[in-house]
Design an enzyme around this catalytic site. Structure first.
Site, PDB file in Angstrom:
ATOM      1  CE  LYS A 169      -2.927   3.377   1.699  1.00 28.09           C
ATOM      2  NZ  LYS A 169      -1.890   4.342   2.116  1.00 28.09           N
ATOM      3  N   GLY A 224       5.193   3.294  11.017  1.00 28.35           N
ATOM      4  CA  GLY A 224       4.461   4.464  10.951  1.00 28.35           C
ATOM      5  C   GLY A 224       4.012   4.772  12.636  1.00 28.35           C
ATOM      6  CB  SER A 225       1.583   7.348  13.539  1.00 28.44           C
ATOM      7  OG  SER A 225       0.255   6.682  13.086  1.00 28.44           O
ATOM      8  N   GLY A 228      -1.752   4.883  13.411  1.00 32.04           N
ATOM      9  CA  GLY A 228      -2.154   3.882  12.189  1.00 32.04           C
ATOM     10  C   GLY A 228      -1.779   2.522  12.221  1.00 32.04           C
ATOM     11  N   GLY A 229      -0.589   2.030  13.256  1.00 28.26           N
ATOM     12  CA  GLY A 229      -0.181   0.804  13.548  1.00 28.26           C
ATOM     13  C   GLY A 229      -1.294  -0.001  14.099  1.00 28.26           C
ATOM     14  CD  GLU A 248      10.215  -1.908  13.489  1.00 25.71           C
ATOM     15  OE1 GLU A 248      10.163  -3.050  13.670  1.00 25.71           O
ATOM     16  OE2 GLU A 248      10.763  -1.243  12.771  1.00 25.71           O
ATOM     17  CB  CYS A 285      10.207   5.220  14.118  1.00 30.35           C
ATOM     18  SG  CYS A 285      11.503   4.085  12.964  1.00 30.35           S
ATOM     19  CD  GLU A 373       6.800   9.340  17.006  1.00 31.74           C
ATOM     20  OE1 GLU A 373       5.762   8.927  16.955  1.00 31.74           O
ATOM     21  OE2 GLU A 373       7.889   9.104  16.259  1.00 31.74           O
TER      22      GLU A 373
END
Lengths: 510, 510
Positions: A169, A224-225, A228-229, A248, A285, A373
């Site tokens: 994606k 990613g964030s 999102g994860g 991750e 990250c 974060e």
């Protein structure tokens, strides 16, 4: 099965971070096309899994060659869509190609297949264990590494190396680059003899959802964030057949400066810290986001001065990320931090401030926003009075990908226990070395305890990245001709094995 | 954190399956005691993790010796609470002790630590990777193996071997045996020098929930029903810090008989099948529950005759399980099966029928109850007309722990493709060998694709069982004195390692 969604967006458009102008638009992949791509990947899976790993290493080398052959064009396009700059992108393209070759070599070495043979005994049947590829993997490209963690990044390379077809994606922020990379990969794979369906790319948010829900998809890899994860993780957990999601996610990545280090070289440390957290405009990250320093060194001011001297002019990957920096700064202040020093972002486009904040150590409490974060070149400096306070603060940290200890010389009495304490909460401990450099080698680990990764055992970087995409199968009392080639008695692929509990190398010597 | 629950049951009572009389009652563990036990396990964790694996192997040997020293008493008590019979329980106690020693040996061998060293290069820092124990593990004992998969079974043994303290939730069906086993283990561990908090036992349903929710618990291991395993998995996924649940759940475990096998030895196959599915009154998670046979051999009747001849008199572990057999039979009939033959269970107590059912292959459809386990000595025989029908049926099967192919001789043209087809849906393929025997060796795999296990990579049996309870940590640029002993340059524990990508044995030879 997903259905076409009413009101589904028709295109994804990327923008130039330097000035906000559109770069290109790509039509989103319709649900029926996603379905057809997954079906093609399912059809290809036995062929991709069935060839010797050394063959797949050839495929990956072909893709790497293709990327290198188009490096100049790709770098220019990536800079248009990411604003990460030609210098950084030039090294990242080289890294991407090297990574593709590295994962191929790991596959060819063959340990990831875990071939294990127990010969029959009076009480026990013959057992042969060998890892099998899971099947099609959905890879979600990251925004912040358009080459190293995106369409042809670690996830795609390690999944292909392990014998799984991949459907990527594309990240919307560099969608035209993604399409270009996909075309290069498809052509290289085709010419190298990989079956149709080995690799595909989809675009558009809904296509990503379709992919995670598709019955034929066997695993998901995401960088990613946290938001999102975790959304993908929940989506996969709602499937009829639940599949693993290797997410991750960005973390705070604490840095602890010992008393000895602060006393002897606080200004050096501050300069190094600024260099690390402003890299890529803080969009790593593994960005070190929290500096724990002994009181009495005016550390926040020293770091602030180093930032002012470095004078970065951050430009962010997307408008949304640029806005999130301001929002994050506000959230940190609301949670008890104060801005000690900030410098302006780039003019025009997606500029965002870089900033050093400080907070009292008592504000570090479970559930506080200060422990999460803040994507971008924003950091928090916190002073500890003594070991007791420092230990308490380390005890409330969330799981992180990496943690750093900055020490004095080898006799520093705080080094050893701090390394051990950080081990409990991170996946990688760096000592007098910043966490933003991530080598892709055999010993690398780039996961971390929840919520850094959805599975603390898994890594997206390093040889063990392949392990995410295989599962063991044991054959009991099976004649040799009916077990997979990898596990045959004559070891036709020359794989390292364990026989009757003893490790053998590829020549069958013990 | 859990709170004491109003109306919480006060005691757990076990019953004699042979006649339903109560055997013993044990007070349920209150929430504050569960909390204190977990805290003690958390405190013990660094000490349990820090000793050399060979030391923990000594601890496990001490527990094994303790079990053997009390074998007679334990077997008698187990038979009272499980009705599994003295012969079976005698061999299971021996297996339990052997398993404890086996996992200790696997730990001492040291491969599970995965020590990997990449020396520094011009472009890459020195990286050292080593697996770390996760911390306290909650183990849920199974009903059907009071020794091999319960208080001191595979999960407990492999978690301790890997360096994790264990808190067991006793299975209510053999709660007094569980307490007795726990006392033996606690004493043996204490005398062998293991720290307080290395092992504990809780009883009562709510105590199990408390355990999964406890902040200090780092992983959950469970063997049992799909409903029970998925409930724990969901509970763990709702935690603030999500932890892995290794749930191994009962499955249908298909058997495919090839045309050649049916033509040459249908009656032999039927006898073997009956022997396997009536073992332990059919209360095995690896019980073969579905027989796929070529049409034209009257297979259901042949199996039914073999069952009538074997004439088992099943007695089940609990009243609830006995009732579930009848309920399961009803569900299968409602889903399109017919009872071909049944034999009565034991008189009195928790007796339940053994039964052979048949159904048309068209009834095997995704979502049908026919594709799910029926715990107990109940099986379904389904005929296939041709390869096309058989392939379609295999395509709709749920993931299973094991699958079996029964073939003709080595030239059987259906063997090879069937082994490969079953590989896609099971974790262990047995060939002309029944799945109910599960060896604990290096090559064993006892997991399977969803929903057989919550994590298809994980196994509760075999050397890889330890891998569930560790996570990797990489040390970057760390001086040798500050990395864990296991990963020091002089390799003080003599572990097998990988250095610069090459495997070394424990003597450092390549």
């Amino acid at each position: 099965m997903s259905q076409p969604v009413a009101g589904r967006a028709l295109t994804t458009t990327s923008f130039r971070p330097y000035d906000g102008r559109p770069v290109g638009s790509v039509a989103d992949t319709p649900a029926d096309v996603v379905r057809a791509m997954v079906e093609q990947a399912v059809d290809a899976a036995p062929s991709v899994a069935g060839v010797a790993p050394a063959r797949r290493s050839d495929w990956l080398r072909a893709v790497a060659d293709g990327v290198e052959a188009h490096a100049e064009e790709l770098i220019a396009l990536a800079d248009e869509e990411t604003g990460l700059g030609v210098a950084r992108l030039t090294s990242e393209v080289a890294r991407c190609a090297d990574q593709l070759r590295f994962y191929g070599e790991v596959a060819a070495e063959g340990s990831y297949l875990g071939v294990t043979v127990d010969e029959a005994t009076a009480t026990s049947p013959r057992l042969v264990r060998v890892n099998q590829p899971l099947g099609p993997v959905a890879v979600f490209g990251a925004s912040n590494f358009p080459f190293a963690f995106s369409v042809l990044g670690n996830d795609t390379a390690s999944a292909l190396a392990a014998g799984c077809p991949v459907v990527v994606k594309a990240h919307p922020a560099h969608v035209t680059l993604s399409v270009r990379l996909a075309r290069i990969a498809e052509r290289a794979l085709h010419e190298a003899g990989a079956p149709e369906g080995t690799f595909a790319l989809v675009t558009g948010r809904e296509a990503g959802v379709d992919l995670v829900r598709a019955e034929g998809v066997a695993a998901v890899a995401f960088t990613g964030s946290q938001a999102g994860g975790l959304a993908l993780w929940r989506l996969a957990n709602e499937r009829e057949r639940v599949i693993p999601v290797y997410a991750e996610m960005g973390t705070v990545n604490p840095v602890v400066v010992t008393r000895a280090a602060a006393a002897s070289r606080m200004e050096d440390v501050a300069r190094g810290f600024v260099g690390s957290f402003t890299l890529g405009a803080g969009q790593f990250c593994t960005k070190p986001g929290l500096l724990l320093v002994p009181a009495g060194h005016d550390a926040a001011r020293v770091v602030g001065d180093a930032l002012a001297q470095a004078a970065p002019r951050p430009v962010m990957l997307t408008e949304e990320i640029a806005a999130s920096v301001e929002r994050g700064l506000g959230d940190l202040v609301a949670a008890g931090a104060v801005v000690v020093r900030d410098v302006p972002g780039a003019d025009g486009g997606w500029g965002a401030r870089a900033a050093v904040l400080s907070a009292p150590i008592t504000a570090l409490r479970t559930g506080s926003r200060l422990l999460e974060e803040c994507f971008g070149a924003v950091v928090l400096v916190v002073e500890y009075a003594d070991e007791r306070e420092l230990r308490a603060a380390l005890g409330v940290l969330q799981g992180s990908l990496a943690g750093t200890v900055v020490t004095g010389d080898d006799t520093d009495p705080d080094a050893s226990w701090l390394v051990e304490a950080l081990t409990r909460t991170v996946g990688r401990v760096t000592v007098n070395d910043w966490p933003t450099g991530v080598a892709y080698t055999w010993a690398q680990h780039h996961g971390g305890p929840w919520p850094a990764t959805s599975n603390a055992v898994a890594t997206s970087v390093g040889a063990a990245a392949l392990d995410r995409f295989v599962r063991p199968v044991t054959y009991q009392s099976a004649p040799d001709a009916w077990v997979p080639l990898a596990a045959r008695a004559d070891n036709p692929w020359g794989l390292p094995r364990r026989v009757d509990g003893r490790r053998e190398d590829r020549r069958g010597e013990r």
